[in-house]
Design a protein around this motif. Sequence first.
Motif, PDB file in Angstrom:
ATOM      1  N   THR A  12     -78.631 -48.840 -27.010  1.00  0.00           N
ATOM      2  CA  THR A  12     -78.412 -48.404 -25.631  1.00  0.00           C
ATOM      3  C   THR A  12     -76.996 -47.868 -25.485  1.00  0.00           C
ATOM      4  N   ALA A  13     -76.060 -48.464 -26.178  1.00  0.00           N
ATOM      5  CA  ALA A  13     -74.664 -48.028 -26.089  1.00  0.00           C
ATOM      6  C   ALA A  13     -74.482 -46.604 -26.600  1.00  0.00           C
ATOM      7  N   ASP A  14     -75.438 -46.071 -27.353  1.00  0.00           N
ATOM      8  CA  ASP A  14     -75.352 -44.711 -27.876  1.00  0.00           C
ATOM      9  C   ASP A  14     -75.877 -43.665 -26.897  1.00  0.00           C
ATOM     10  N   ILE A  15     -76.538 -44.065 -25.836  1.00  0.00           N
ATOM     11  CA  ILE A  15     -77.095 -43.118 -24.872  1.00  0.00           C
ATOM     12  C   ILE A  15     -75.948 -42.471 -24.101  1.00  0.00           C
ATOM     13  N   ARG A  61     -80.785 -39.607 -12.035  1.00  0.00           N
ATOM     14  CA  ARG A  61     -79.671 -39.968 -11.145  1.00  0.00           C
ATOM     15  C   ARG A  61     -79.272 -41.431 -11.359  1.00  0.00           C
ATOM     16  N   SER A  62     -80.252 -42.315 -11.427  1.00  0.00           N
ATOM     17  CA  SER A  62     -79.963 -43.741 -11.628  1.00  0.00           C
ATOM     18  C   SER A  62     -79.310 -43.995 -12.983  1.00  0.00           C
ATOM     19  N   ALA A  63     -79.811 -43.344 -14.024  1.00  0.00           N
ATOM     20  CA  ALA A  63     -79.249 -43.551 -15.362  1.00  0.00           C
ATOM     21  C   ALA A  63     -77.802 -43.060 -15.423  1.00  0.00           C
ATOM     22  N   ARG A  64     -77.518 -41.933 -14.782  1.00  0.00           N
ATOM     23  CA  ARG A  64     -76.138 -41.428 -14.757  1.00  0.00           C
ATOM     24  C   ARG A  64     -75.228 -42.369 -13.970  1.00  0.00           C
ATOM     25  N   ARG A 114     -80.416 -52.318 -17.557  1.00  0.00           N
ATOM     26  CA  ARG A 114     -80.887 -51.288 -16.613  1.00  0.00           C
ATOM     27  C   ARG A 114     -80.947 -49.924 -17.285  1.00  0.00           C
ATOM     28  N   LEU A 115     -79.918 -49.564 -18.039  1.00  0.00           N
ATOM     29  CA  LEU A 115     -79.899 -48.279 -18.724  1.00  0.00           C
ATOM     30  C   LEU A 115     -81.049 -48.194 -19.726  1.00  0.00           C
ATOM     31  N   SER A 116     -81.265 -49.249 -20.478  1.00  0.00           N
ATOM     32  CA  SER A 116     -82.356 -49.279 -21.443  1.00  0.00           C
ATOM     33  C   SER A 116     -83.703 -49.089 -20.746  1.00  0.00           C
ATOM     34  N   THR A 117     -83.884 -49.738 -19.623  1.00  0.00           N
ATOM     35  CA  THR A 117     -85.135 -49.622 -18.866  1.00  0.00           C
ATOM     36  C   THR A 117     -85.325 -48.207 -18.327  1.00  0.00           C
TER      37      THR A 117
END
Length: 163
Positions: A12-15, A61-64, A114-117
């Motif tokens: 996830t840290a690589d996204i 938008r949420s991921a950003r 949250r980012l992973s989801t």
Amino acid sequence: MTDTHRSALRYTADITAEDIDGLAGFIGRRIVLLRAAAGAPGSEEERVGDALSRTVAALTRSAREVLCALTALAAATAAAAGAAEETGAAAEAAPGPGDRARSGDGAVEELMIRLSTLWRYLLTAAEAWSHLPDYDVARWRLDNHLDAEHEARARWLAAGEAW
């Protein structure tokens, strides 16, 4: 995505924002084709395209926003570590090897989940088109957040970056 060769997504840290925007753009191009195939205004294809477009926009938008929050937490952690170093309290304030950072670690973990989801939801939206040649198989795949966060943290710290 850019022409720059990117390594495969593992954590996830690589996204990155580029990954999120690239995947959303890929889906957006497919939605345009879906809408173009719509027979008449109000057709099922048009309604599906509209719904998918709104969903992808909200997920993007949420991921950003989560990425921005993670960046802010990393900056705050780095600033706190710098301030502790200046005051001579670095040994007490800095986490030791294997320790979890005292401030904000729970928030970082929550944001990573949250980012992973959100990433998984975006991948689900693109799944029907994952066989196409412009789908970036190396970058746009599931991450290993829960099983490998400690490896990503060690890699970031070894690179001299704040977690």
